[in-house]
Design a protein around this motif. Structure first.
Motif, PDB file in Angstrom:
ATOM      1  N   LEU A 369       0.858  -1.172   0.000  1.00  0.00           N
ATOM      2  CA  LEU A 369       0.000   0.000   0.000  1.00  0.00           C
ATOM      3  C   LEU A 369       0.901   1.230   0.000  1.00  0.00           C
ATOM      4  O   LEU A 369       1.631   1.480   0.967  1.00  0.00           O
ATOM      5  CB  LEU A 369      -0.902   0.033   1.239  1.00  0.00           C
ATOM      6  N   LYS A 370       0.859   1.958  -1.097  1.00  0.00           N
ATOM      7  CA  LYS A 370       1.722   3.137  -1.271  1.00  0.00           C
ATOM      8  C   LYS A 370       0.841   4.387  -1.195  1.00  0.00           C
ATOM      9  O   LYS A 370       0.100   4.701  -2.118  1.00  0.00           O
ATOM     10  CB  LYS A 370       2.446   3.065  -2.614  1.00  0.00           C
ATOM     11  N   VAL A 371       0.941   5.100  -0.069  1.00  0.00           N
ATOM     12  CA  VAL A 371       0.094   6.268   0.159  1.00  0.00           C
ATOM     13  C   VAL A 371       0.682   7.484  -0.548  1.00  0.00           C
ATOM     14  O   VAL A 371       1.816   7.878  -0.300  1.00  0.00           O
ATOM     15  CB  VAL A 371      -0.083   6.540   1.661  1.00  0.00           C
ATOM     16  N   MET A 372      -0.142   8.074  -1.415  1.00  0.00           N
ATOM     17  CA  MET A 372       0.308   9.209  -2.228  1.00  0.00           C
ATOM     18  C   MET A 372      -0.233  10.553  -1.742  1.00  0.00           C
ATOM     19  O   MET A 372       0.368  11.595  -1.970  1.00  0.00           O
ATOM     20  CB  MET A 372      -0.139   9.006  -3.684  1.00  0.00           C
ATOM     21  N   GLU A 373      -1.396  10.519  -1.086  1.00  0.00           N
ATOM     22  CA  GLU A 373      -2.031  11.781  -0.695  1.00  0.00           C
ATOM     23  C   GLU A 373      -2.948  11.568   0.497  1.00  0.00           C
ATOM     24  O   GLU A 373      -3.630  10.543   0.588  1.00  0.00           O
ATOM     25  CB  GLU A 373      -2.826  12.326  -1.886  1.00  0.00           C
ATOM     26  N   THR A 374      -2.986  12.531   1.402  1.00  0.00           N
ATOM     27  CA  THR A 374      -3.934  12.520   2.513  1.00  0.00           C
ATOM     28  C   THR A 374      -4.987  13.598   2.272  1.00  0.00           C
ATOM     29  O   THR A 374      -4.825  14.480   1.431  1.00  0.00           O
ATOM     30  CB  THR A 374      -3.234  12.800   3.851  1.00  0.00           C
ATOM     31  N   TRP A 375      -6.074  13.541   3.037  1.00  0.00           N
ATOM     32  CA  TRP A 375      -7.171  14.467   2.813  1.00  0.00           C
ATOM     33  C   TRP A 375      -6.793  15.911   3.127  1.00  0.00           C
ATOM     34  O   TRP A 375      -7.307  16.836   2.509  1.00  0.00           O
ATOM     35  CB  TRP A 375      -8.389  14.045   3.623  1.00  0.00           C
ATOM     36  N   SER A 376      -5.906  16.124   4.085  1.00  0.00           N
ATOM     37  CA  SER A 376      -5.496  17.494   4.403  1.00  0.00           C
ATOM     38  C   SER A 376      -4.364  17.983   3.514  1.00  0.00           C
ATOM     39  O   SER A 376      -4.024  19.161   3.532  1.00  0.00           O
ATOM     40  CB  SER A 376      -5.051  17.584   5.863  1.00  0.00           C
ATOM     41  N   GLY A 377      -3.761  17.031   2.762  1.00  0.00           N
ATOM     42  CA  GLY A 377      -2.600  17.374   1.952  1.00  0.00           C
ATOM     43  C   GLY A 377      -1.302  17.284   2.721  1.00  0.00           C
ATOM     44  O   GLY A 377      -0.221  17.501   2.160  1.00  0.00           O
ATOM     45  N   ALA A 378      -1.398  16.947   4.025  1.00  0.00           N
ATOM     46  CA  ALA A 378      -0.193  16.835   4.853  1.00  0.00           C
ATOM     47  C   ALA A 378       0.649  15.649   4.409  1.00  0.00           C
ATOM     48  O   ALA A 378       0.119  14.615   3.990  1.00  0.00           O
ATOM     49  CB  ALA A 378      -0.575  16.688   6.322  1.00  0.00           C
ATOM     50  N   ARG A 379       1.964  15.787   4.507  1.00  0.00           N
ATOM     51  CA  ARG A 379       2.880  14.713   4.170  1.00  0.00           C
ATOM     52  C   ARG A 379       3.672  14.308   5.407  1.00  0.00           C
ATOM     53  O   ARG A 379       3.848  15.087   6.325  1.00  0.00           O
ATOM     54  CB  ARG A 379       3.830  15.149   3.058  1.00  0.00           C
ATOM     55  N   GLY A 380       4.117  13.059   5.398  1.00  0.00           N
ATOM     56  CA  GLY A 380       4.921  12.579   6.513  1.00  0.00           C
ATOM     57  C   GLY A 380       4.191  11.620   7.424  1.00  0.00           C
ATOM     58  O   GLY A 380       4.829  10.810   8.104  1.00  0.00           O
ATOM     59  N   SER A 381       2.864  11.691   7.458  1.00  0.00           N
ATOM     60  CA  SER A 381       2.113  10.751   8.288  1.00  0.00           C
ATOM     61  C   SER A 381       0.720  10.533   7.704  1.00  0.00           C
ATOM     62  O   SER A 381       0.173  11.392   7.008  1.00  0.00           O
ATOM     63  CB  SER A 381       2.001  11.257   9.731  1.00  0.00           C
ATOM     64  N   TRP A 382       0.167   9.367   8.003  1.00  0.00           N
ATOM     65  CA  TRP A 382      -1.175   9.004   7.552  1.00  0.00           C
ATOM     66  C   TRP A 382      -1.693   7.904   8.451  1.00  0.00           C
ATOM     67  O   TRP A 382      -0.948   7.312   9.243  1.00  0.00           O
ATOM     68  CB  TRP A 382      -1.164   8.526   6.093  1.00  0.00           C
ATOM     69  N   TYR A 383      -3.009   7.636   8.340  1.00  0.00           N
ATOM     70  CA  TYR A 383      -3.576   6.538   9.122  1.00  0.00           C
ATOM     71  C   TYR A 383      -4.764   5.911   8.400  1.00  0.00           C
ATOM     72  O   TYR A 383      -5.415   6.520   7.573  1.00  0.00           O
ATOM     73  CB  TYR A 383      -3.987   6.982  10.528  1.00  0.00           C
ATOM     74  N   LEU A 384      -4.973   4.632   8.750  1.00  0.00           N
ATOM     75  CA  LEU A 384      -6.127   3.843   8.314  1.00  0.00           C
ATOM     76  C   LEU A 384      -6.600   3.025   9.503  1.00  0.00           C
ATOM     77  O   LEU A 384      -5.803   2.679  10.381  1.00  0.00           O
ATOM     78  CB  LEU A 384      -5.765   2.892   7.182  1.00  0.00           C
ATOM     79  N   MET A 385      -7.894   2.677   9.517  1.00  0.00           N
ATOM     80  CA  MET A 385      -8.429   1.936  10.655  1.00  0.00           C
ATOM     81  C   MET A 385      -8.594   0.441  10.377  1.00  0.00           C
ATOM     82  O   MET A 385      -8.363  -0.386  11.259  1.00  0.00           O
ATOM     83  CB  MET A 385      -9.785   2.516  11.075  1.00  0.00           C
ATOM     84  N   GLU A 386      -9.022   0.072   9.166  1.00  0.00           N
ATOM     85  CA  GLU A 386      -9.316  -1.344   8.892  1.00  0.00           C
ATOM     86  C   GLU A 386      -9.271  -1.610   7.398  1.00  0.00           C
ATOM     87  O   GLU A 386      -9.557  -0.723   6.577  1.00  0.00           O
ATOM     88  CB  GLU A 386     -10.692  -1.706   9.441  1.00  0.00           C
ATOM     89  N   LEU A 387      -8.901  -2.851   7.035  1.00  0.00           N
ATOM     90  CA  LEU A 387      -8.851  -3.293   5.644  1.00  0.00           C
ATOM     91  C   LEU A 387      -9.560  -4.634   5.502  1.00  0.00           C
ATOM     92  O   LEU A 387      -9.458  -5.493   6.382  1.00  0.00           O
ATOM     93  CB  LEU A 387      -7.401  -3.473   5.188  1.00  0.00           C
ATOM     94  N   SER A 388     -10.264  -4.816   4.394  1.00  0.00           N
ATOM     95  CA  SER A 388     -10.837  -6.116   4.040  1.00  0.00           C
ATOM     96  C   SER A 388     -10.606  -6.356   2.557  1.00  0.00           C
ATOM     97  O   SER A 388     -10.688  -5.418   1.754  1.00  0.00           O
ATOM     98  CB  SER A 388     -12.344  -6.165   4.335  1.00  0.00           C
ATOM     99  N   PHE A 389     -10.317  -7.615   2.202  1.00  0.00           N
ATOM    100  CA  PHE A 389     -10.054  -7.967   0.803  1.00  0.00           C
ATOM    101  C   PHE A 389     -10.936  -9.134   0.384  1.00  0.00           C
ATOM    102  O   PHE A 389     -11.254 -10.018   1.188  1.00  0.00           O
ATOM    103  CB  PHE A 389      -8.585  -8.336   0.607  1.00  0.00           C
ATOM    104  N   TRP A 390     -11.303  -9.142  -0.909  1.00  0.00           N
ATOM    105  CA  TRP A 390     -12.071 -10.239  -1.485  1.00  0.00           C
ATOM    106  C   TRP A 390     -11.347 -10.743  -2.736  1.00  0.00           C
ATOM    107  O   TRP A 390     -10.614  -9.991  -3.394  1.00  0.00           O
ATOM    108  CB  TRP A 390     -13.466  -9.768  -1.882  1.00  0.00           C
ATOM    109  N   GLY A 391     -11.549 -12.003  -3.046  1.00  0.00           N
ATOM    110  CA  GLY A 391     -10.934 -12.586  -4.221  1.00  0.00           C
ATOM    111  C   GLY A 391     -11.086 -14.094  -4.197  1.00  0.00           C
ATOM    112  O   GLY A 391     -12.003 -14.633  -3.557  1.00  0.00           O
ATOM    113  N   ALA A 392     -10.167 -14.768  -4.885  1.00  0.00           N
ATOM    114  CA  ALA A 392     -10.211 -16.236  -4.934  1.00  0.00           C
ATOM    115  C   ALA A 392      -8.812 -16.773  -5.179  1.00  0.00           C
ATOM    116  O   ALA A 392      -8.023 -16.172  -5.913  1.00  0.00           O
ATOM    117  CB  ALA A 392     -11.159 -16.704  -6.029  1.00  0.00           C
ATOM    118  N   GLU A 393      -8.501 -17.900  -4.536  1.00  0.00           N
ATOM    119  CA  GLU A 393      -7.204 -18.540  -4.728  1.00  0.00           C
ATOM    120  C   GLU A 393      -7.180 -19.258  -6.067  1.00  0.00           C
ATOM    121  O   GLU A 393      -8.162 -19.885  -6.465  1.00  0.00           O
ATOM    122  CB  GLU A 393      -6.912 -19.533  -3.597  1.00  0.00           C
ATOM    123  N   GLU A 394      -6.083 -19.135  -6.761  1.00  0.00           N
ATOM    124  CA  GLU A 394      -5.917 -19.855  -8.016  1.00  0.00           C
ATOM    125  C   GLU A 394      -5.105 -21.111  -7.778  1.00  0.00           C
ATOM    126  O   GLU A 394      -4.238 -21.164  -6.906  1.00  0.00           O
ATOM    127  CB  GLU A 394      -5.215 -18.964  -9.054  1.00  0.00           C
TER     128      GLU A 394
END
Length: 395
Positions: A369-394
């Motif tokens: 996960l490569k963070v390019m931009e935050t909502w305030s435009g601030a650089r140097g720090s960022w945060y996220l609370m939770e991630l979920s992924f969907w897909g299928a094993e090949e």
């Protein structure tokens, strides 16, 4: 004692008088039977789903307001405009047919001129019908998705439904929105041919036809978060304030249960091991920090790139061991300024923002996960609370 009794009697009398007055039928403050003069020189401006009327007001002190009446779908609509304005707009037309409009002049005693100015006019095509023409209904992982364009940002309800196993239309999913573009999806369905339908309703309860298509959902499942691991590479951004990478899949969006950085370099990235070989991703969802008014603000992620790999270079470099998968750009539905949220904004924050991967992405095991931009435009720090992924094993 006599003075006390005298005061009580005065209070009782005043209360009785007030009650009697409040029981009287309320009517116009001014009693005037003068019939106000009509407007003249009416000019028509055709608008999308609306008609604007501009007119000359009569030189009549009795005039209080002008009232327009028009029947749409068997229902009489009324629009009023004060004597201080020389125009009004009638909205909510369902089509481009010709409509009869009556313009009444009304005085301050609600006396209506019995001889209205009558005219016919045609609105331009209403926004909900224009949006209907942009609908694209397609099969998707776990269900179906419909995309739309809403260039006039009209207030709409877009409903995606399907015929269930009993042969009835299911209510499906409804999106209430005024965003420029977007999508509605139905998920968690079996991979069997299913009839889907989508229609649009505006705030005047005008509805489009239903676009119907038989589609076969593609297989997907939510990835098992217990298999996720942080895969720390030398160039990855370290955590700060005790907010660590594994908190991104702990099932909680509570404040303090997410990932936070506090560095100086930019952009920043982290690496995750999904715990299974050759996973073809279909979509993912992430949740922003909401406390302290941080939703769609501050250092919440606004734009990030997602990269995948089956065997990352252990030195953490961005070489050909990484493949670009997609870019996720957060969009605030309302478009309101920072710090202001609509009900649609809040609902999206609660549900999490969802992004789809292109069908042609390769199977991978590791994510960056490569963070390019935050909502305030601030650089140097960022945060996220939770991630979920969907897909299928090949295989």
């Amino acid at each position: 004692m006599k003075i006390y009794k005298y005061i009580i009697w005065i209070a009782v009398i005043c209360t009785s008088l007030f009650a009697a007055c409040s029981d009287e039928e309320r009517g116009p403050v001014v009693s005037d039977s003068t019939i106000p003069g009509n407007v003249s020189n009416v000019q028509v401006e055709r608008l999308p789903g609306a008609i604007k009327l501009k007119y000359d007001l009569p030189n009549d002190q009795a005039l209080a307001y002008v009232k327009a009446e028009c029947v749409m779908n068997g229902i009489k609509r009324e629009v009023k405009s004060s004597a201080y304005n020389n125009n009004l707009i009638i909205q909510g037309f369902p089509d481009t047919c010709s409509y009869q409009i009556n313009l009444y002049s009304v005085n301050r005693s609600e006396v209506v001129n019995p001889s209205p100015v009558t005219l016919s006019a045609k609105p331009l095509n209403p926004p909900f019908q224009d949006v209907y023409k942009t609908l694209s209904l397609m099969k998707d992982f776990g269900g179906a998705t419909v995309t739309f364009e809403n260039p006039m940002e009209a207030d709409l309800a877009i409903t995606l439904m399907y015929i269930d196993s009993l042969g009835y239309w299911s209510s499906g999913e409804t999106l209430y929105t005024k965003r420029l573009e977007g999508s509605v999806s139905i998920r968690n369905m079996d991979t069997i041919p299913t009839t889907f339908g989508v229609y649009i309703r505006d705030r005047w309860n005008n509805m489009t036809d239903t676009l119907v298509s038989e589609l076969t959902p593609m297989y997907e499942h939510e990835l098992d978060k217990t298999l996720f691991r942080q895969y720390n590479l030398p160039t990855d951004e370290p955590s700060a304030y005790g907010w660590t990478v594994p908190m991104l899949w702990d099932g909680s969006t509570a404040d303090g249960s997410g990932f936070h950085t506090d560095g100086t370099t930019w952009p920043q990235w982290i690496t995750i091991d999904l715990g299974a070989e050759k996973i073809k991703l279909s979509r993912f969802r992430y949740w922003q920090r909401q406390t302290w008014g941080y939703g769609f603000a501050d250092r919440n992620v606004k734009k990030m790139e997602i990269w995948g790999s089956t065997a990352p270079n252990p030195d953490g470099s961005w070489d050909d061991s990484w493949v670009y998968l997609t870019t996720a750009t957060s969009v605030k539905p309302s478009g309101l300024p920072l710090g202001e949220l609509s009900s649609e904004d809040t609902q999206l924050l609660n549900d999490g923002e969802e992004f789809s991967f292109p069908l042609e992405v390769p199977a991978i095991r590791y994510l960056r996960l490569k963070v390019m931009e935050t909502w305030s435009g601030a650089r140097g720090s960022w945060y996220l609370m939770e991630l979920s992924f969907w897909g299928a094993e090949e295989e």
